[in-house]
Design a protein around this motif. Structure first.
Motif, mmCIF file in Angstrom:
data_model
loop_
_atom_site.group_PDB
_atom_site.id
_atom_site.type_symbol
_atom_site.label_atom_id
_atom_site.label_comp_id
_atom_site.label_asym_id
_atom_site.label_seq_id
_atom_site.Cartn_x
_atom_site.Cartn_y
_atom_site.Cartn_z
ATOM 1 N N LYS A 179 34.901 80.844 22.418
ATOM 2 C CA LYS A 179 34.907 82.302 22.352
ATOM 3 C C LYS A 179 36.253 82.813 21.835
ATOM 4 N N THR A 180 36.189 83.716 20.875
ATOM 5 C CA THR A 180 37.380 84.373 20.353
ATOM 6 C C THR A 180 37.544 85.717 21.067
ATOM 7 N N PRO A 181 38.681 86.380 20.896
ATOM 8 C CA PRO A 181 38.799 87.735 21.452
ATOM 9 C C PRO A 181 37.667 88.661 21.002
ATOM 10 N N MET A 182 37.241 88.545 19.737
ATOM 11 C CA MET A 182 36.136 89.375 19.246
ATOM 12 C C MET A 182 34.847 89.071 20.019
ATOM 13 N N THR A 183 34.611 87.800 20.329
ATOM 14 C CA THR A 183 33.426 87.428 21.107
ATOM 15 C C THR A 183 33.454 88.110 22.463
ATOM 16 N N VAL A 221 46.995 84.025 17.108
ATOM 17 C CA VAL A 221 45.933 83.624 18.042
ATOM 18 C C VAL A 221 44.827 84.672 18.147
ATOM 19 N N ALA A 222 44.865 85.698 17.318
ATOM 20 C CA ALA A 222 43.878 86.779 17.409
ATOM 21 C C ALA A 222 42.458 86.306 17.119
ATOM 22 N N GLY A 223 42.330 85.199 16.392
ATOM 23 C CA GLY A 223 40.994 84.694 16.081
ATOM 24 C C GLY A 223 40.761 83.286 16.572
ATOM 25 N N VAL A 224 41.587 82.808 17.466
ATOM 26 C CA VAL A 224 41.484 81.424 17.947
ATOM 27 C C VAL A 224 40.389 81.303 19.014
ATOM 28 N N PRO A 225 39.471 80.335 18.883
ATOM 29 C CA PRO A 225 38.468 80.127 19.935
ATOM 30 C C PRO A 225 39.089 79.434 21.143
ATOM 31 N N ASP A 226 38.593 79.780 22.330
ATOM 32 C CA ASP A 226 39.070 79.103 23.539
ATOM 33 C C ASP A 226 38.251 77.837 23.780
#
Length: 206
Positions: free
Chosen positions: A105-109, A96-101
């Motif tokens: 928004k992803t964690p990186m966002t 889930v490290a790159g999953v959009p909500d």
């Protein structure tokens, strides 16, 4: 959790059986249930020792999204968790490290948009922590730096708006470049395979 009395909470968690830990009734408004207790800890910037204790007691929380589609790592990224907490959450649920909500928004966002604004630690340098977190997420989910949210913005644009350090911006830009190069390689492989398939002699009927 909301009072951030971590030493007291750690002691209680270590001596209290899992069955005796009081969790909110799911029917209550804004209930903190076993599904989202790690999310809640991340919201209040709990240190790694608390996050890991709660994760072991309530592992379902690591793989559960809240009503907004966020996993603990989304919340941790938004509320400026330290790199060790981010690394732990990636390790315990890397998928889930790159999953959009629910708003894209992803964690990186969230790191680009909110990390510096929410950073409160007096023990660490915020720029260094943000850089380490970006590197962790780049490794775990390299494509996420290019994702655009529902407002059409990606992590780099938010990082620029939040006046992130130049080394953070450059790390994100390199991640963006590397991701596009990887995508280009994959596209070329697909095209070559298709061309090779077209070039193969067709069996003759009759």
């Amino acid at each position: 959790l909301s009072q951030r009395q971590w030493t007291i909470l750690e002691t209680l968690l270590l001596v209290t059986p899992r069955s005796a830990v009081l969790i909110d009734d799911p029917s209550l408004p804004h209930a903190v249930t076993s599904d989202i207790i790690v999310h809640f800890a991340a919201r209040f910037q709990a240190p790694l020792r608390i996050v890991s204790l709660l994760s072991r007691m309530f592992p379902v929380s690591l793989s559960s999204a809240d009503v907004t589609g966020r996993y603990p790592i989304h919340v941790a990224a938004k509320w400026a968790a330290t790199p060790d907490v981010i690394a732990y959450l990636i390790k315990t649920n890397p998928s889930v490290a790159g999953v959009p909500d629910s708003i894209g928004k992803t964690p990186m966002t969230y790191v680009g948009e909110f990390y510096l604004h929410h950073f409160t630690s007096d023990l660490y340098n915020p720029d260094d922590c943000q850089l380490q977190v970006v590197r962790l997420l780049k490794t775990a989910a390299p494509q996420s730096v290019n994702f655009e949210d529902d407002e059409g913005k990606n992590a780099i644009e938010y990082a620029l708006e939040s006046n992130a350090h130049l080394k953070v911006i450059k790390t994100m830009q390199r991640a963006c470049r590397d991701d596009w190069r990887e995508r280009s390689k994959c596209s070329n492989v697909i095209v070559d395979d298709a061309e090779n398939a077209d070039a193969r002699p067709r069996p003759q009927l009759g």
